[in-house]
Design a protein around this motif. Sequence first.
Motif, mmCIF file in Angstrom:
data_model
loop_
_atom_site.group_PDB
_atom_site.id
_atom_site.type_symbol
_atom_site.label_atom_id
_atom_site.label_comp_id
_atom_site.label_asym_id
_atom_site.label_seq_id
_atom_site.Cartn_x
_atom_site.Cartn_y
_atom_site.Cartn_z
ATOM 1 N N GLU A 1 -12.085 -8.096 -2.013
ATOM 2 C CA GLU A 1 -12.401 -8.965 -3.157
ATOM 3 C C GLU A 1 -11.268 -8.973 -4.177
ATOM 4 O O GLU A 1 -10.916 -10.021 -4.705
ATOM 5 C CB GLU A 1 -13.708 -8.504 -3.812
ATOM 6 C CG GLU A 1 -14.941 -8.864 -2.998
ATOM 7 C CD GLU A 1 -16.226 -8.289 -3.560
ATOM 8 O OE1 GLU A 1 -16.165 -7.493 -4.525
ATOM 9 O OE2 GLU A 1 -17.299 -8.632 -3.031
ATOM 10 N N THR A 2 -10.696 -7.798 -4.464
ATOM 11 C CA THR A 2 -9.600 -7.748 -5.428
ATOM 12 C C THR A 2 -8.310 -8.318 -4.845
ATOM 13 O O THR A 2 -7.458 -8.803 -5.583
ATOM 14 C CB THR A 2 -9.350 -6.309 -5.927
ATOM 15 O OG1 THR A 2 -9.106 -5.468 -4.803
ATOM 16 C CG2 THR A 2 -10.518 -5.793 -6.720
ATOM 17 N N LEU A 3 -8.185 -8.290 -3.529
ATOM 18 C CA LEU A 3 -7.009 -8.858 -2.851
ATOM 19 C C LEU A 3 -7.037 -10.383 -2.874
ATOM 20 O O LEU A 3 -6.000 -11.035 -2.848
ATOM 21 C CB LEU A 3 -6.958 -8.347 -1.412
ATOM 22 C CG LEU A 3 -5.829 -8.784 -0.507
ATOM 23 C CD1 LEU A 3 -4.487 -8.358 -1.057
ATOM 24 C CD2 LEU A 3 -6.013 -8.196 0.874
ATOM 25 N N GLY A 4 -8.245 -10.960 -2.915
ATOM 26 C CA GLY A 4 -8.374 -12.413 -2.913
ATOM 27 C C GLY A 4 -8.623 -12.961 -1.526
ATOM 28 O O GLY A 4 -8.455 -14.152 -1.279
ATOM 29 N N MET A 5 -9.040 -12.117 -0.605
ATOM 30 C CA MET A 5 -9.335 -12.532 0.758
ATOM 31 C C MET A 5 -10.757 -13.095 0.788
ATOM 32 O O MET A 5 -11.664 -12.525 0.191
ATOM 33 C CB MET A 5 -9.215 -11.318 1.686
ATOM 34 C CG MET A 5 -9.005 -11.672 3.125
ATOM 35 S SD MET A 5 -8.827 -10.216 4.157
ATOM 36 C CE MET A 5 -7.271 -9.570 3.623
ATOM 37 N N HIS A 6 -10.937 -14.212 1.479
ATOM 38 C CA HIS A 6 -12.259 -14.846 1.511
ATOM 39 C C HIS A 6 -12.978 -14.670 2.843
ATOM 40 O O HIS A 6 -14.204 -14.677 2.882
ATOM 41 C CB HIS A 6 -12.134 -16.345 1.205
ATOM 42 C CG HIS A 6 -11.503 -16.624 -0.120
ATOM 43 N ND1 HIS A 6 -12.081 -16.247 -1.312
ATOM 44 C CD2 HIS A 6 -10.331 -17.210 -0.445
ATOM 45 C CE1 HIS A 6 -11.302 -16.611 -2.308
ATOM 46 N NE2 HIS A 6 -10.228 -17.191 -1.811
ATOM 47 N N ASP A 7 -12.240 -14.566 3.934
ATOM 48 C CA ASP A 7 -12.842 -14.476 5.273
ATOM 49 C C ASP A 7 -12.229 -13.315 6.039
ATOM 50 O O ASP A 7 -11.041 -13.338 6.368
ATOM 51 C CB ASP A 7 -12.597 -15.775 6.047
ATOM 52 C CG ASP A 7 -13.101 -16.992 5.293
ATOM 53 O OD1 ASP A 7 -14.306 -17.030 5.006
ATOM 54 O OD2 ASP A 7 -12.292 -17.875 4.977
ATOM 55 N N VAL A 8 -13.041 -12.315 6.332
ATOM 56 C CA VAL A 8 -12.565 -11.162 7.104
ATOM 57 C C VAL A 8 -13.778 -10.426 7.663
ATOM 58 O O VAL A 8 -14.850 -10.413 7.065
ATOM 59 C CB VAL A 8 -11.705 -10.215 6.234
ATOM 60 C CG1 VAL A 8 -12.519 -9.582 5.130
ATOM 61 C CG2 VAL A 8 -11.010 -9.162 7.071
ATOM 62 N N VAL A 9 -13.596 -9.859 8.851
ATOM 63 C CA VAL A 9 -14.628 -9.019 9.450
ATOM 64 C C VAL A 9 -14.010 -7.636 9.584
ATOM 65 O O VAL A 9 -12.941 -7.484 10.181
ATOM 66 C CB VAL A 9 -15.068 -9.547 10.833
ATOM 67 C CG1 VAL A 9 -16.081 -8.612 11.467
ATOM 68 C CG2 VAL A 9 -15.644 -10.942 10.702
ATOM 69 N N ALA A 10 -14.648 -6.622 9.006
ATOM 70 C CA ALA A 10 -14.097 -5.272 9.020
ATOM 71 C C ALA A 10 -15.147 -4.288 9.503
ATOM 72 O O ALA A 10 -16.334 -4.445 9.227
ATOM 73 C CB ALA A 10 -13.625 -4.888 7.628
ATOM 74 N N LYS A 11 -14.673 -3.291 10.237
ATOM 75 C CA LYS A 11 -15.573 -2.249 10.738
ATOM 76 C C LYS A 11 -14.945 -0.891 10.456
ATOM 77 O O LYS A 11 -13.774 -0.681 10.755
ATOM 78 C CB LYS A 11 -15.787 -2.418 12.249
ATOM 79 C CG LYS A 11 -16.662 -1.371 12.885
ATOM 80 C CD LYS A 11 -18.089 -1.470 12.400
ATOM 81 C CE LYS A 11 -18.952 -0.359 13.013
ATOM 82 N NZ LYS A 11 -20.184 -0.168 12.262
ATOM 83 N N SER A 12 -15.730 -0.008 9.872
ATOM 84 C CA SER A 12 -15.265 1.348 9.599
ATOM 85 C C SER A 12 -15.859 2.277 10.647
ATOM 86 O O SER A 12 -17.049 2.203 10.945
ATOM 87 C CB SER A 12 -15.723 1.780 8.210
ATOM 88 O OG SER A 12 -15.520 3.153 8.045
ATOM 89 N N GLN A 13 -15.006 3.142 11.203
ATOM 90 C CA GLN A 13 -15.470 4.115 12.192
ATOM 91 C C GLN A 13 -15.041 5.497 11.729
ATOM 92 O O GLN A 13 -14.021 5.643 11.053
ATOM 93 C CB GLN A 13 -14.859 3.830 13.561
ATOM 94 C CG GLN A 13 -15.247 2.470 14.099
ATOM 95 C CD GLN A 13 -14.513 2.134 15.377
ATOM 96 O OE1 GLN A 13 -13.359 2.490 15.544
ATOM 97 N NE2 GLN A 13 -15.188 1.442 16.259
ATOM 98 N N GLY A 14 -15.789 6.504 12.092
ATOM 99 C CA GLY A 14 -15.410 7.862 11.705
ATOM 100 C C GLY A 14 -15.884 8.164 10.299
ATOM 101 O O GLY A 14 -17.021 7.885 9.939
ATOM 102 N N SER A 15 -15.000 8.701 9.487
ATOM 103 C CA SER A 15 -15.349 9.183 8.150
ATOM 104 C C SER A 15 -15.858 8.057 7.249
ATOM 105 O O SER A 15 -15.273 6.982 7.191
ATOM 106 C CB SER A 15 -14.118 9.818 7.510
ATOM 107 O OG SER A 15 -14.388 10.163 6.182
ATOM 108 N N SER A 16 -16.942 8.330 6.526
ATOM 109 C CA SER A 16 -17.452 7.355 5.556
ATOM 110 C C SER A 16 -17.082 7.772 4.134
ATOM 111 O O SER A 16 -17.561 7.185 3.172
ATOM 112 C CB SER A 16 -18.975 7.230 5.683
ATOM 113 O OG SER A 16 -19.573 8.489 5.428
ATOM 114 N N ASN A 17 -16.219 8.774 4.007
ATOM 115 C CA ASN A 17 -15.712 9.209 2.711
ATOM 116 C C ASN A 17 -14.935 8.046 2.089
ATOM 117 O O ASN A 17 -14.019 7.508 2.705
ATOM 118 C CB ASN A 17 -14.800 10.420 2.950
ATOM 119 C CG ASN A 17 -14.148 10.948 1.699
ATOM 120 O OD1 ASN A 17 -13.949 10.213 0.743
ATOM 121 N ND2 ASN A 17 -13.799 12.206 1.720
ATOM 122 N N PRO A 18 -15.274 7.629 0.855
ATOM 123 C CA PRO A 18 -14.609 6.456 0.259
ATOM 124 C C PRO A 18 -13.090 6.596 0.167
ATOM 125 O O PRO A 18 -12.362 5.628 0.340
ATOM 126 C CB PRO A 18 -15.221 6.328 -1.124
ATOM 127 C CG PRO A 18 -16.256 7.361 -1.254
ATOM 128 C CD PRO A 18 -16.314 8.171 -0.022
#
Length: 193
Positions: free
Chosen positions: A131-148
């Motif tokens: 959102e801060t980058l200004g990207m409007h369309d992206v699909v992202a997946k996080s794997q492994g650590s959920s530490n922010p």
Amino acid sequence: MAEPRHEGGRGRGRERDREERDSEFVDRLVHINRVAKVVKGGRRFGFAALVVVGDQKGRVGYGHGKAREVPEAIRKATEAAKRALIRVPLREGRTLHHDVFGRHGSGRVILRAAPAGTGIIAGGPMRAVFETLGMHDVVAKSQGSSNPYNMIRATFDALKREDSPRQVAARRSIKVSTLQARRPGAEAEGADA
């Protein structure tokens, strides 16, 4: 007599320029961590803040700040983020040029380019970055650590690996049009047009 007034005016102008530059940035608080130090009289609390800052035009950075009070920790984190901005090439100003993988520690992320209208499909800390980058369309997946912290650093690792066709063409010493012609599916796009 007019000379000192002129000096003061120049200083105010510089401060105004800094305020204008700061106002172009959007910042998002991602995480606040409260830590306690046990001392003789009891516990002494401190706060750590993780902040993402961007101009919504392709520049983004993250920062970490620690202080006794939450507002001060957020201010320090915001300053650190503004000092560590990176530029990310975006296709049509809305999505990535290609799919990319990033990692930090045990945190791994996969970022995929998406067609117009998809929106930001990402969780928690990654959403703040996009959102801060200004990207409007992206699909992202996080794997492994959920530490922010790990998720943010892995996302930045992936974004640093992002290349635009212009950068790839310059690296290979060829023209961008030649590179685009070699792209799989380029013939189908040419037939549609």
